[in-house]
Design a protein around this motif. Structure first.
Motif, PDB file in Angstrom:
ATOM      1  N   ASP A 131       2.901-106.075  76.682  1.00  0.00           N
ATOM      2  CA  ASP A 131       1.748-105.231  76.339  1.00  0.00           C
ATOM      3  C   ASP A 131       0.656-105.330  77.397  1.00  0.00           C
ATOM      4  O   ASP A 131      -0.009-104.332  77.704  1.00  0.00           O
ATOM      5  CB  ASP A 131       1.209-105.573  74.954  1.00  0.00           C
ATOM      6  N   ASP A 132       0.456-106.511  77.982  1.00  0.00           N
ATOM      7  CA  ASP A 132      -0.538-106.641  79.047  1.00  0.00           C
ATOM      8  C   ASP A 132      -0.166-105.782  80.249  1.00  0.00           C
ATOM      9  O   ASP A 132      -1.020-105.120  80.850  1.00  0.00           O
ATOM     10  CB  ASP A 132      -0.666-108.103  79.486  1.00  0.00           C
ATOM     11  N   ALA A 133       1.126-105.785  80.608  1.00  0.00           N
ATOM     12  CA  ALA A 133       1.573-104.976  81.738  1.00  0.00           C
ATOM     13  C   ALA A 133       1.436-103.489  81.431  1.00  0.00           C
ATOM     14  O   ALA A 133       1.007-102.701  82.284  1.00  0.00           O
ATOM     15  CB  ALA A 133       3.021-105.313  82.073  1.00  0.00           C
ATOM     16  N   ALA A 134       1.771-103.091  80.212  1.00  0.00           N
ATOM     17  CA  ALA A 134       1.669-101.680  79.838  1.00  0.00           C
ATOM     18  C   ALA A 134       0.234-101.180  79.936  1.00  0.00           C
ATOM     19  O   ALA A 134      -0.021-100.030  80.321  1.00  0.00           O
ATOM     20  CB  ALA A 134       2.216-101.473  78.425  1.00  0.00           C
ATOM     21  N   GLN A 135      -0.728-102.039  79.611  1.00  0.00           N
ATOM     22  CA  GLN A 135      -2.134-101.645  79.670  1.00  0.00           C
ATOM     23  C   GLN A 135      -2.630-101.446  81.102  1.00  0.00           C
ATOM     24  O   GLN A 135      -3.667-100.834  81.321  1.00  0.00           O
ATOM     25  CB  GLN A 135      -2.988-102.680  78.954  1.00  0.00           C
ATOM     26  N   GLN A 136      -1.898-101.958  82.077  1.00  0.00           N
ATOM     27  CA  GLN A 136      -2.297-101.790  83.475  1.00  0.00           C
ATOM     28  C   GLN A 136      -1.898-100.436  84.040  1.00  0.00           C
ATOM     29  O   GLN A 136      -2.357-100.050  85.119  1.00  0.00           O
ATOM     30  CB  GLN A 136      -1.669-102.892  84.329  1.00  0.00           C
ATOM     31  N   LEU A 137      -1.031 -99.719  83.326  1.00  0.00           N
ATOM     32  CA  LEU A 137      -0.602 -98.411  83.801  1.00  0.00           C
ATOM     33  C   LEU A 137      -1.735 -97.399  83.674  1.00  0.00           C
ATOM     34  O   LEU A 137      -2.384 -97.312  82.630  1.00  0.00           O
ATOM     35  CB  LEU A 137       0.611 -97.932  83.014  1.00  0.00           C
ATOM     36  N   THR A 138      -1.956 -96.639  84.726  1.00  0.00           N
ATOM     37  CA  THR A 138      -3.028 -95.646  84.729  1.00  0.00           C
ATOM     38  C   THR A 138      -2.516 -94.232  84.974  1.00  0.00           C
ATOM     39  O   THR A 138      -3.296 -93.287  84.992  1.00  0.00           O
ATOM     40  CB  THR A 138      -4.070 -95.997  85.804  1.00  0.00           C
ATOM     41  N   GLY A 139      -1.213 -94.087  85.211  1.00  0.00           N
ATOM     42  CA  GLY A 139      -0.656 -92.780  85.531  1.00  0.00           C
ATOM     43  C   GLY A 139      -0.709 -91.826  84.356  1.00  0.00           C
ATOM     44  O   GLY A 139      -0.738 -92.232  83.193  1.00  0.00           O
ATOM     45  N   GLU A 140      -0.700 -90.528  84.686  1.00  0.00           N
ATOM     46  CA  GLU A 140      -0.717 -89.501  83.637  1.00  0.00           C
ATOM     47  C   GLU A 140       0.564 -89.562  82.817  1.00  0.00           C
ATOM     48  O   GLU A 140       0.558 -89.380  81.608  1.00  0.00           O
ATOM     49  CB  GLU A 140      -0.875 -88.119  84.265  1.00  0.00           C
ATOM     50  N   LEU A 157       8.023-102.208  85.642  1.00  0.00           N
ATOM     51  CA  LEU A 157       9.258-102.914  85.945  1.00  0.00           C
ATOM     52  C   LEU A 157       9.344-104.181  85.109  1.00  0.00           C
ATOM     53  O   LEU A 157       8.627-105.153  85.368  1.00  0.00           O
ATOM     54  CB  LEU A 157       9.306-103.271  87.434  1.00  0.00           C
ATOM     55  N   PRO A 158      10.231-104.210  84.101  1.00  0.00           N
ATOM     56  CA  PRO A 158      10.345-105.392  83.236  1.00  0.00           C
ATOM     57  C   PRO A 158      11.634-106.180  83.447  1.00  0.00           C
ATOM     58  O   PRO A 158      12.008-106.976  82.606  1.00  0.00           O
ATOM     59  CB  PRO A 158      10.331-104.769  81.844  1.00  0.00           C
ATOM     60  N   MET A 159      12.332-105.932  84.542  1.00  0.00           N
ATOM     61  CA  MET A 159      13.643-106.543  84.762  1.00  0.00           C
ATOM     62  C   MET A 159      13.777-106.977  86.210  1.00  0.00           C
ATOM     63  O   MET A 159      12.973-106.573  87.066  1.00  0.00           O
ATOM     64  CB  MET A 159      14.749-105.549  84.401  1.00  0.00           C
ATOM     65  N   MET A 183       6.062-106.494  85.244  1.00  0.00           N
ATOM     66  CA  MET A 183       5.746-107.250  84.043  1.00  0.00           C
ATOM     67  C   MET A 183       5.692-108.739  84.337  1.00  0.00           C
ATOM     68  O   MET A 183       6.562-109.283  85.010  1.00  0.00           O
ATOM     69  CB  MET A 183       6.780-106.983  82.953  1.00  0.00           C
ATOM     70  N   GLY A 184       4.650-109.394  83.823  1.00  0.00           N
ATOM     71  CA  GLY A 184       4.568-110.843  83.889  1.00  0.00           C
ATOM     72  C   GLY A 184       5.159-111.432  82.630  1.00  0.00           C
ATOM     73  O   GLY A 184       6.294-111.143  82.247  1.00  0.00           O
ATOM     74  N   HIS A 185       4.383-112.221  81.925  1.00  0.00           N
ATOM     75  CA  HIS A 185       4.873-112.857  80.704  1.00  0.00           C
ATOM     76  C   HIS A 185       4.777-111.935  79.486  1.00  0.00           C
ATOM     77  O   HIS A 185       5.523-112.091  78.528  1.00  0.00           O
ATOM     78  CB  HIS A 185       4.099-114.146  80.431  1.00  0.00           C
ATOM     79  N   PHE A 186       3.868-110.961  79.527  1.00  0.00           N
ATOM     80  CA  PHE A 186       3.602-110.178  78.316  1.00  0.00           C
ATOM     81  C   PHE A 186       3.739-108.689  78.603  1.00  0.00           C
ATOM     82  O   PHE A 186       3.068-108.137  79.485  1.00  0.00           O
ATOM     83  CB  PHE A 186       2.212-110.490  77.776  1.00  0.00           C
TER      84      PHE A 186
END
Length: 378
Positions: A127-136, A96-98, A122-125
Motif C-alpha cells: 500500500d505504501d508503494a501504491a500511494q507513490q504512484l502519480t500517473g493518470e 514493480l512488486p516482483m 515495492m519495498g516492504h509494504f
C-alpha cells in the motif's frame, strides 16, 4: 555484432537496471543476461550466432528441467510492451512488486520506458508503494499467491489500479471471483520468457500474436514477441522453436481454444500418470478449490508402488480436515482415477523465483498423509 553482458539486478538499485535496459533496447549498450545473487555460468556460445539487435538473454523459470536463457531482441520486447499498453487502454505508471531479473519484472520496467513513466519499486509494504504512484493510469503485475494475500491485507490499494496483470501460474476461479467482488480489475495473462512475457490476455492473443493447438494438444504461440531460441543450446532451440520470418514457440502447455478464447490446462510435464491414466493437475486443483475453507491448492504426482504416481494435493486451509471426508466431497466433481490419495496441509505454497509453485519442494516436504480408498475403482 551484438555482445552479451551478465548484469546483476541488486535490490534497491533498479534504476541501474532500468538504464541498462534502455541502452540495450536502443543499441547503445550491450545485450544483458540479468541475474540476482550468484553470477550465472552462461553456456558456450558464439557471438556471431546471436540474433541482430539482441537485447536480453533472460532466464526461464526452471519449473521443468534445467533453466535456459531465451534470446529476446529489442523488437520482440518492444512489440510485447506496446501490445500490452494497446490492450490495457494506453501507457501508464507501473508498480514493480516482483524480482526484476525475470521476464515479468523486466517487462514492467520496459513498459515504463516505452510509456515515458517512472516505475515504483515495492519495498516492504504494497500500500505504501501504491500511494507513490502519480500517473493518470496505474498498473501492476502479480502472481496468484501475491493477489491472494493482498486481497486479504490491502484490497483498497488493489482497487486503485486501472489493471492488475495476473500471471506466472494458474489462478483459481475462486480467487478471480474474490477479486471481482472486491472491485479489483484483474487481467489474466499467459506467456513466458520465450514470448517476452504475457502474449495472451484473458484468453485472447495480443495484437500481432497467433495461438494454435498442435496435434498433441500443446499450445503454440506465433508472433513478433517470440524469442530467437535459447542461448548456446541449438538442440533445445530446434525442439521448441520454428524460426524464420515468423517465429513460433511450442510452449509445452496443454490447452484448447473455444470461440477464439484460449484455455490453458497445464504443463505436459506436470501431468500425473496414475495407473496409466494421465490427470491434469489443474482439474484436480479447481475441484478442491471449490470447497469451502480451502485456500491455495497445488496438485502433483507422488511416487506410488501400485499406481506409478498417486494424485496428491497440498492445501492451505483454515480447517483441520479429515482427509477422507475431503476426498468424499470431491467424488461429485472428479472421476475416480483423479481423486487425490495423498494430502498435505501447508501454511504457505513454496514458489520458484518467478512465482510459480515449486512442486519439487512440495513433494520433498514431510507430513504427507495417505487416504485409503475402499471403493472398487481407483
Amino acid at each position: 555484432m551484438p555482445t552479451l553482458q551478465p548484469f546483476e539486478v541488486r535490490p534497491g538499485e533498479h534504476a541501474a537496471y532500468l538504464e541498462a535496459l534502455r541502452r540495450a533496447l536502443d543499441g547503445t549498450g550491450p545485450a544483458l543476461a540479468p541475474f540476482a545473487g550468484h553470477a550465472p555460468v552462461l553456456p558456450t556460445y558464439a557471438e556471431s550466432g546471436l540474433p541482430a539487435h539482441l537485447a536480453l538473454a533472460v532466464g526461464t523459470s526452471g519449473s521443468t528441467g534445467t533453466p535456459k536463457r531465451a534470446l529476446l531482441t529489442a523488437e520482440a520486447l518492444i512489440a510485447s510492451a506496446d501490445a500490452t499498453h494497446d490492450r490495457l487502454g494506453g501507457p501508464g505508471q507501473w508498480l514493480l512488486p516482483m524480482p526484476a531479473q525475470f521476464i515479468a519484472g523486466t517487462q514492467v520496467l520496459i513498459r515504463s520506458l516505452r510509456g515515458g513513466t517512472v516505475p515504483v519499486v515495492m519495498g516492504h509494504f504494497f500500500d505504501d508503494a501504491a500511494q507513490q504512484l502519480t500517473g493518470e493510469r496505474r498498473y501492476t503485475a502479480l502472481v496468484p499467491t501475491q493477489l491472494t494475500r493482498l486481497l486479504e491485507s490491502h484490497p483498497d490499494a488493489l482497487r486503485s489500479f486501472d489493471a492488475v496483470l495476473l500471471g506466472g501460474a494458474a489462478a483459481s476461479p475462486r480467487l478471480l471471483e474474490r477479486a471481482f467482488d472486491a472491485g479489483v480489475t484483474v487481467v489474466r495473462t499467459y506467456g513466458m520468457s520465450e514470448t517476452a512475457g504475457g502474449a495472451v490476455y484473458d484468453g485472447v492473443p495480443l495484437a500481432g500474436t497467433r495461438v494454435d493447438i498442435d496435434g498433441d494438444g500443446q499450445i503454440e504461440i506465433t508472433g513478433p514477441s517470440v524469442a530467437h531460441g535459447y542461448l548456446g543450446d541449438p538442440e533445445r532451440t530446434a525442439a521448441a522453436f520454428r524460426l524464420g520470418a515468423q517465429r513460433t514457440f511450442r510452449t509445452g502447455d496443454l490447452g484448447s481454444i473455444t470461440d477464439g478464447v484460449l484455455a490453458v490446462q497445464g504443463r505436459v510435464d506436470d501431468l500425473i500418470n496414475t495407473g496409466g491414466v494421465k490427470v491434469a493437475p489443474r482439474i484436480v486443483e479447481e475441484a478442491v478449490e471449490r470447497i469451502e475453507s480451502i485456500g491455495e491448492v497445488v496438485a502433483l504426482g507422488l511416487p506410488d508402488e501400485t499406481w506409478g504416481q498417486a494424485v496428491s494435493v497440498a492445501v492451505r486451509t483454515s480447517r483441520d480436515w479429515d482427509w477422507s471426508a475431503l476426498r468424499d466431497l470431491l467424488r461429485a466433481d472428479l472421476p475416480p482415477y483423479a481423486l487425490p490419495r495423498r494430502f498435505l496441509r501447508i501454511e504457505k505454497v513454496p514458489t520458484l523465483g518467478s512465482g510459480k509453485p515449486d512442486r519439487a519442494a512440495l513433494a520433498a516436504l514431510p507430513g504427507w498423509e495417505t487416504v485409503p480408498d475402499s471403493s472398487a475403482a481407483q
